[in-house]
Enzyme design. Structure first.
Site, PDB file in Angstrom:
ATOM      1  N   LYS A  58      -7.602 -25.489 -14.000  1.00 36.92           N
ATOM      2  CA  LYS A  58      -6.088 -24.915 -13.631  1.00 36.92           C
ATOM      3  C   LYS A  58      -6.419 -23.527 -14.747  1.00 36.92           C
ATOM      4  CE  LYS A  58      -3.695 -29.168 -13.430  1.00 36.92           C
ATOM      5  NZ  LYS A  58      -3.207 -30.385 -13.337  1.00 36.92           N
ATOM      6  N   ASP A 118      -9.689 -30.444 -16.493  1.00 35.87           N
ATOM      7  CA  ASP A 118      -9.005 -30.358 -15.244  1.00 35.87           C
ATOM      8  C   ASP A 118      -8.496 -29.401 -15.910  1.00 35.87           C
ATOM      9  OD1 ASP A 118      -7.736 -31.919 -13.109  1.00 35.87           O
ATOM     10  OD2 ASP A 118      -6.280 -31.896 -14.713  1.00 35.87           O
TER      11      ASP A 118
END
Ligand code: ADP
Ligand code: ASP
Ligand code: MG
Length: 839
Positions: free
Chosen positions: A701, A697
């Site tokens: 980003k 995750d």
């Protein structure tokens, strides 16, 4: 003489004694109930001298004209049957309203007219053609029938008052010319003086629309001509006021059937009303104004079905009001474009062009010529487009052959959108606003015209976009709110909080900023809820359960992209790659996209570029601030730095609220696995904590930030240290949590080593301008900025050419539904301000 003017009438009488003309349109005379309603209004009028000008019953003129069309193709039986239906309709109303004796008299006159009409139609069927004379004669019967019926009814309704039927054909004399029906004022006035005694009082019931020509044959004043009748009688009677009663509460800022938010305009000047009427506002006929202007008679438009409302007043000098009073459209228009270098500086080209169109009997609606004189274009009715092309081609055949003129082209399928208002004159910014509205709604403008009076700016647009254009312009001038048609996909943790935030702010946004955020669709992975206007957000979950239907994403998007709402947005609150895979298509189709979903921006570069390209080509907007750092302005910061010419050298940050929390709390007093368990229980982790611990995750980003910096970064290029032990990657969640304590010792050892050196553990993402990207658990000095963050804080440090000695830091809560939803919400408002809302 065609352009005679109405000489001053006898207007010395005391105002209360002067006539007032009330005209009731066909929409006010649809059936017996309507007749009663009109009679009640008429009875309630205080004036002693009332002239009632009536249209035909709703739809009758059209039906009569189609009889002529049927007769032209010798469909005489069909004619007879339709004629019988029209007569029956009148007989039916008479049966409802009239006592036997007047009813019989009425029916006898009706039968005589029907017999006349049949003969006329038979004659048409024989020669298979009809001229304007015949069409006019046939079309006028509707007004004779409605007004006779009403006069008989009104006489009985108000026995104390003198009610008289007055035949307009004996009074109004017109001569048809190229500009339409020209009233012969001298003879009309003479006839009026003979028929209407100066001392006459009471109610005059007058058929609108019909008149006589100079040969004494029955004619009309053109379609919708009853409004014109009303003002002609206003002038002839020296009326104090002309009231046009219809089925809407006045002249509205746009056609209400196309713009539901249209508002009643309180007052208009004669010129504004004329301009609006000419440019498509069918509520009043443009020629109505001339006789009223001449004698300065105010016109008022009122609603038969809401007589308590004030309506619109049309006068010489109205209250200023809005600069742009109304927006109108004319459909079925074609553009004729004459182009060629040989026209430059040559006088007479325009003269020849319009001469050719004039000779061909084609009326020109709008003209536009650039100052280079390289081309002239004009708009004509679409039905005459081919004819116009041939006429112009013929007129310039020599120049076309010799190449001085390159082309005569005709583009049909166009509409004109016009903004009208006296207040536009001498004011800057109106045209800017108009064309900005077109631009923001993605509407291509083909030609533009503004007259020197500056009362009207017109633009020619594609017919398919006319309705959207009308609404966008209407909203731009604050005549209606800026409306966003919203579809929300994925009302989960973030999505449902966003819906609650939207619900709580909707009213304020509407009143403070005239912004109308309408959630018109909500879709879960299985079901969807659609609403024509807007979903009641206080109660959406129950609605979805009750009225939801199986999900069909195609239909969902088509519904959100409703043609009548120019601005549409899909908010994707899922974490789904499949939904993200559709952004490019949505953006290309004119839907804006707002999302906290990271999947599109961290997908393969080719896919990411496809989304960008679609957005750029379609001029749509794509906002995704909440994909990094929830509501924190991180993407915005990258963009601002780049756009102001700064160069980002390095970005480092803590980009996961969950991992920030875990290492903020992990101080050695409790084992790491227990902290993970605890965080999960508090809802701070994904349902499967490995989604956080794996670092993917965070890597996504970082990819998003890298691409925002302009780096061609792929997810595979990011070196990620996963905190999930290899042996625990495949098992179920419960097993994972059960077996995690086995790795506590290793984690504690790492913490112990760090502490010995005065350091802390932090899960840090790093990216440099040359594209090196890493995500790993690092040891940082205890005085480092990242060592002292609170709970789920995210923090990002930007080292740039300008911020090099002292980095730019953005820090704050970077996880949780409320702040993430707020991030999406502010993107939505940014979008709204991009389409013209003043926030
Ligand atoms: P009537 O039968 O009373 O003469 P019309 O049908 O001729 O009525 O005109 C009224 C209609 O004009 C309204 O019902 C509305 O649909 C249409 N209309 C178009 N543009 C406008 C506008 N700008 N303001 C008001 N009405 C408009
Ligand atoms: N009945 C006529 C028409 O429909 C005139 C009018 O109603 O104004 O055109
Ligand atoms: Mg009308």
């Amino acid at each position: 003489m065609l352009n005679e003017t109405p000489a001053a009438a006898q207007v010395d009488a005391a105002p209360a004694a002067r006539w007032v003309v009330h005209k009731f349109g066909g929409s006010s005379l649809a059936d017996a109930d309507c007749f009663r309603r009109v009679a009640d209004i008429a009875s309630g009028l205080a004036e002693v001298r009332v002239a009632l000008v009536l249209s035909a019953c709703r739809g009758v003129t059209d039906s009569l004209l189609s009889l002529v069309t049927a007769a032209e193709s010798a469909r005489i039986e069909q004619c007879r049957a339709s004629l019988a239906r029209i007569a029956d309709r009148h007989a039916g109303i008479a049966a409802d309203l009239l006592a036997p004796a007047p009813r019989q008299a009425y029916l006898d006159a009706l039968d005589a007219d029907v017999a006349d009409l049949e003969r006329l139609l038979q004659a048409v069927a024989l020669v298979r053609t009809s001229g304007r004379d015949i069409r006019d004669r046939v079309a006028g019967f509707g007004e004779l029938w409605s007004s006779r019926l009403f006069a008989a009814f009104m006489g009985a309704h108000e026995p104390g008052r003198a009610v008289r039927w007055l035949d307009a054909r004996e009074i109004v004399v017109v001569e048809w010319g190229p500009l339409g029906p020209g009233v012969q004022w001298a003879s009309s006035r003479e006839r009026a003086a003979r028929a209407i005694a100066a001392e006459l009082e009471g109610v005059l019931v007058i058929p609108g629309f019909v008149a006589t020509d100079t040969r004494g044959l029955q004619t009309t004043l053109g379609r919708n001509g009853s409004d014109f009748s009303a003002s002609i009688f206003g002038a002839l009677l020296g009326a104090r006021e002309i009231v046009i009663w219809t089925d809407v509460s006045g002249v509205l800022s746009a056609d209400p059937s196309q713009v539901p938010d249209a508002k009643t305009i309180a007052s208009l000047s004669y010129s504004e009303a004329m301009e609006l009427a000419y440019f498509g506002a069918t509520v009043i006929h443009p020629q109505t104004m001339a006789p009223a202007v001449e004698q300065d008679i105010p016109i008022r438009i009122r609603n038969t079905f809401a007589p308590q409302e004030p309506g619109t007043s049309i006068v010489a000098a109205p209250d200023p009001g809005e600069r742009v009073k109304g927006i109108t459209t004319i459909a079925d228009v074609a553009l004729v474009n004459l182009e060629g270098a040989g026209m430059i500086g040559v006088p007479g080209t325009a003269h020849r062009l319009f001469g050719a169109l004039h000779e061909a009997g084609i009326s020109v609606i709008l003209i536009s010529q650039g100052s280079s004189e390289h081309s002239i274009c004009c708009a004509v009715p679409a039905a005459q487009a081919n004819f116009a092309e041939r006429a112009v081609g013929r007129a310039f055949s020599a120049e076309l052959r010799d190449g001085q003129i390159q082309s005569v082209t005709v583009t049909d399928g166009c509409s004109i959108v016009a903004a009208v208002g006296d207040g536009m004159a001498h004011h800057h910014g109106i045209a800017g606003k108009l064309f900005q509205a077109f631009g923001q709604a993605g509407i291509n403008v083909r030609a533009i015209a503004q007259g020197a009076s500056q009362r009207n700016i017109s633009a020619v647009v594609d017919e398919r976009e006319a309705s959207k254009a009308l609404r966008a312009v209407h909203a731009a001038f604050y005549l209606s709110p800026h409306t966003l048609s919203i579809g929300l996909i994925g009302p989960g943790t973030i999505g449902s909080v966003l819906l609650a935030q939207l619900a709580s702010q909707a009213e304020r946004l509407r009143t403070d900023f005239n912004l109308d955020l309408r959630v018109r669709g909500i879709a879960t992975s299985r079901r969807m809820l659609l609403a024509e206007r807007a979903i009641d957000l206080a109660d959406w979950r129950a609605h979805l359960d009750r009225a939801g239907e199986p999900l069909d994403l195609e239909r969902f998007t088509a519904h959100v992209a409703a043609d009548h709402l120019p601005h549409r947005v899909l908010i994707d609150c899922t974490a789904d790659a499949g939904v993200a895979g559709r952004y490019a298509d949505w953006l290309a189709a004119g839907l804006h996209v707002v999302t906290p979903n990271k999947k599109a921006n961290s997908a393969a570069l080719a896919e990411f570029r496809r989304v960008r390209q679609a957005r750029r080509a379609a001029g749509t907007q794509y906002f995704y601030e909440a994909t990094v750092g929830a509501g924190l302005p991180i993407i915005l910061t990258v963009r601002d730095l780049r756009e102001t010419g700064d160069r980002i050298r390095e970005i480092e940050g803590i980009l996961s609220g969950t991992l920030a929390y875990l290492f903020n709390v992990f101080d050695g007093s409790r084992p790491f696995s227990e902290i993970v368990r605890d965080a999960k229980a508090q809802g701070l982790t994904e349902p499967d904590p490995r989604d956080d611990l794996s670092g993917t995750d965070v890597a996504r980003k970082l990819v998003i930030l890298g691409r925002e910096m302009g780096l061609p970064l792929e997810l595979a290029n990011v070196r990620v240290e996963s905190l999930v032990p290899v042996q625990l990657r495949e098992c179920g969640i419960d097993e994972f949590l059960e077996r995690l304590p086995a790795y506590d010792a290793a984690m504690s050892a790492r913490l112990g080593e760090a502490r010995r050196d005065g350091q802390v553990l932090r899960y840090v993402a790093r990216l440099t301008a040359d594209g090196r990207a890493t995500v790993a658990l690092e040891r940082l000095d205890a005085r480092h900025a990242f060592a002292n963050i609170a709970l789920t804080d995210n923090v990002v440090r930007f080292v740039t050419d300008r911020y090099c000695d002292n980095a730019l830091v953005v820090q704050g809560p970077g996880a949780g539904p409320a702040v993430t939803a707020a991030g999406v919400f502010s993107d939505l408002l940014r979008l709204a301000s991009g389409i013209g809302a003043r926030i």
